[in-house]
Design a protein around this motif. Structure first.
Motif, PDB file in Angstrom:
ATOM      1  N   ARG A  26       0.832  -1.207   0.000  1.00 29.92           N
ATOM      2  CA  ARG A  26       0.000   0.000   0.000  1.00 29.92           C
ATOM      3  C   ARG A  26       0.863   1.251   0.000  1.00 29.92           C
ATOM      4  O   ARG A  26       0.594   2.208  -0.719  1.00 29.92           O
ATOM      5  CB  ARG A  26      -0.922   0.017   1.224  1.00 29.92           C
ATOM      6  CG  ARG A  26      -2.056  -0.994   1.171  1.00 29.92           C
ATOM      7  CD  ARG A  26      -2.987  -0.829   2.356  1.00 29.92           C
ATOM      8  NE  ARG A  26      -3.699   0.424   2.318  1.00 29.92           N
ATOM      9  CZ  ARG A  26      -3.540   1.433   3.178  1.00 29.92           C
ATOM     10  NH1 ARG A  26      -2.652   1.337   4.151  1.00 29.92           N
ATOM     11  NH2 ARG A  26      -4.247   2.520   3.082  1.00 29.92           N
ATOM     12  N   ILE A  70      -7.945   2.910  -4.497  1.00 31.28           N
ATOM     13  CA  ILE A  70      -9.074   3.804  -4.236  1.00 31.28           C
ATOM     14  C   ILE A  70     -10.152   3.621  -5.301  1.00 31.28           C
ATOM     15  O   ILE A  70     -11.350   3.664  -5.003  1.00 31.28           O
ATOM     16  CB  ILE A  70      -8.594   5.269  -4.168  1.00 31.28           C
ATOM     17  CG1 ILE A  70      -7.820   5.492  -2.856  1.00 31.28           C
ATOM     18  CG2 ILE A  70      -9.756   6.242  -4.271  1.00 31.28           C
ATOM     19  CD1 ILE A  70      -7.269   6.889  -2.683  1.00 31.28           C
ATOM     20  N   SER A 262     -14.341   9.037  -0.155  1.00 30.86           N
ATOM     21  CA  SER A 262     -13.247   9.248  -1.100  1.00 30.86           C
ATOM     22  C   SER A 262     -12.615   7.932  -1.555  1.00 30.86           C
ATOM     23  O   SER A 262     -11.822   7.908  -2.497  1.00 30.86           O
ATOM     24  CB  SER A 262     -12.166  10.123  -0.460  1.00 30.86           C
ATOM     25  OG  SER A 262     -11.590   9.449   0.659  1.00 30.86           O
ATOM     26  N   GLU A 264     -10.786   6.176   0.624  1.00 30.62           N
ATOM     27  CA  GLU A 264      -9.726   5.923   1.602  1.00 30.62           C
ATOM     28  C   GLU A 264     -10.296   5.081   2.741  1.00 30.62           C
ATOM     29  O   GLU A 264     -11.452   5.240   3.133  1.00 30.62           O
ATOM     30  CB  GLU A 264      -9.179   7.241   2.141  1.00 30.62           C
ATOM     31  CG  GLU A 264      -8.504   8.101   1.093  1.00 30.62           C
ATOM     32  CD  GLU A 264      -8.089   9.443   1.653  1.00 30.62           C
ATOM     33  OE1 GLU A 264      -6.875   9.679   1.792  1.00 30.62           O
ATOM     34  OE2 GLU A 264      -8.985  10.263   1.943  1.00 30.62           O
ATOM     35  N   SER A 266      -9.471   4.898   6.026  1.00 31.26           N
ATOM     36  CA  SER A 266      -9.575   5.544   7.340  1.00 31.26           C
ATOM     37  C   SER A 266      -9.225   4.569   8.452  1.00 31.26           C
ATOM     38  O   SER A 266      -8.718   3.481   8.202  1.00 31.26           O
ATOM     39  CB  SER A 266     -10.956   6.164   7.546  1.00 31.26           C
ATOM     40  OG  SER A 266     -11.957   5.179   7.675  1.00 31.26           O
ATOM     41  N   THR A 276      -7.260  -3.371   6.159  1.00 25.30           N
ATOM     42  CA  THR A 276      -6.886  -3.568   4.762  1.00 25.30           C
ATOM     43  C   THR A 276      -6.836  -5.046   4.417  1.00 25.30           C
ATOM     44  O   THR A 276      -7.332  -5.476   3.362  1.00 25.30           O
ATOM     45  CB  THR A 276      -5.513  -2.933   4.483  1.00 25.30           C
ATOM     46  OG1 THR A 276      -5.530  -1.561   4.877  1.00 25.30           O
ATOM     47  CG2 THR A 276      -5.152  -3.020   3.015  1.00 25.30           C
TER      48      THR A 276
END
Length: 290
Positions: A26, A70, A262, A264, A266, A276
């Motif tokens: 990432r 994303i 968005s 993301e 967070s 993740t």
């Protein structure tokens, strides 16, 4: 592809390496690190890293990386919202998938809430899962806690439960929680028609949020704003975020599926790398289903 328990998937040391690899991929996504570079970063040969990762995820690291973008997250938000709109309009729960369970959520009464678990016997165990070690705690009325643990947390598992359930009788009992672990995390066990009951204590608002999270399907993602709209409180996005962060039953109440609009990811109560890993793992397994 379904991962079998005999493949030793549930090894916390393996997960630690997987988490390190995912964090590295990432962080360096723009440079698209090759297999050898990632393997070197976590101290494995290219061959052993590929084998370890594919055994855990069911797919190659390169393909897994596609689920961490994303752009992918935004597409899943849109797909999930469309699915939720459809099922909510016709009064249905979200459709089940291979790795889904039927979850019943039971809320404690205000009196029980204030009583701190008085009269409850809580049996708990610590287990290896695909996402590291986890504390699972249960009562005769249902699972009351599922917390992922880091190495420093494992010695304080009982203390953690006592802080949450100050007046309950707390018993270390792995035999009581092992069958629950197997139903939740063993991909070789069919989830068809298997039901788990969760016993939670929280405010009315928190209970509403946690119930809403149960509607987000396996492999799906939603936003804090969408959850606020689902409970009829569209201006309460910040409060929804707080309730999501206070979720006492990780994975089963899928707070990991809530991300920013968005795309993301967070924060996450049990670490962003773990969030993740769970989302990528779910995406890879959802993509393998018919």
């Amino acid at each position: 592809m379904i991962l079998m328990k005999s493949e030793s998937v549930y090894n916390s040391e393996d997960y630690d390496r997987i988490a390190q690899a995912i964090a590295f991929m990432r962080q360096h996504y723009l440079s698209q690190p090759d297999l050898a570079t990632v393997a070197q970063h976590i101290g494995l040969s290219e061959y052993h890293f590929q084998r370890l990762f594919t055994r855990w995820a069911g797919i190659s690291p390169k393909r897994f990386l596609q689920y961490l973008t994303i752009e992918y997250a935004k597409s899943k938000i849109n797909q999930t919202q469309s699915l939720l709109d459809l099922t909510l309009d016709v009064g249905l729960s979200s459709p089940g998938r291979l790795h889904d369970l039927f979850i019943n959520l039971e809320a404690m009464s205000p009196g029980e809430f204030k009583g701190g678990g008085a009269g409850l016997q809580i049996h708990y165990g610590i287990h290896d899962t695909p996402f590291g070690k986890a504390l699972i705690a249960t009562t005769t009325r249902g699972i009351c806690n599922l917390h992922f643990l880091d190495a420093a947390d494992q010695l304080t598992a009982e203390e953690t439960l006592r802080q949450l359930w100050s007046n309950a009788e707390i018993i270390h009992d792995v035999k009581a929680t092992q069958p629950l672990h197997d139903v939740i995390f063993d991909a070789s066990i069919s989830k068809d028609k298997k039901t788990l009951t969760l016993l939670v204590k929280g405010t009315n608002f928190q209970i509403q949020v946690w119930r809403a999270l149960l509607k987000v399907p396996f492999g799906g993602m939603t936003t804090y704003q969408s959850v606020a709209e689902m409970i009829g409180r569209p201006t309460a996005t910040r409060a929804v975020g707080t309730a999501v962060g206070n979720n006492p039953i990780g994975y089963l109440i899928p707070c990991h599926r809530v991300i920013r609009a968005s795309g993301e990811l967070s924060g996450y109560r049990w670490g962003l790398e773990r969030k993740t890993a769970i989302l990528g793992w779910e995406a890879s397994h959802a993509s393998c289903e018919p």
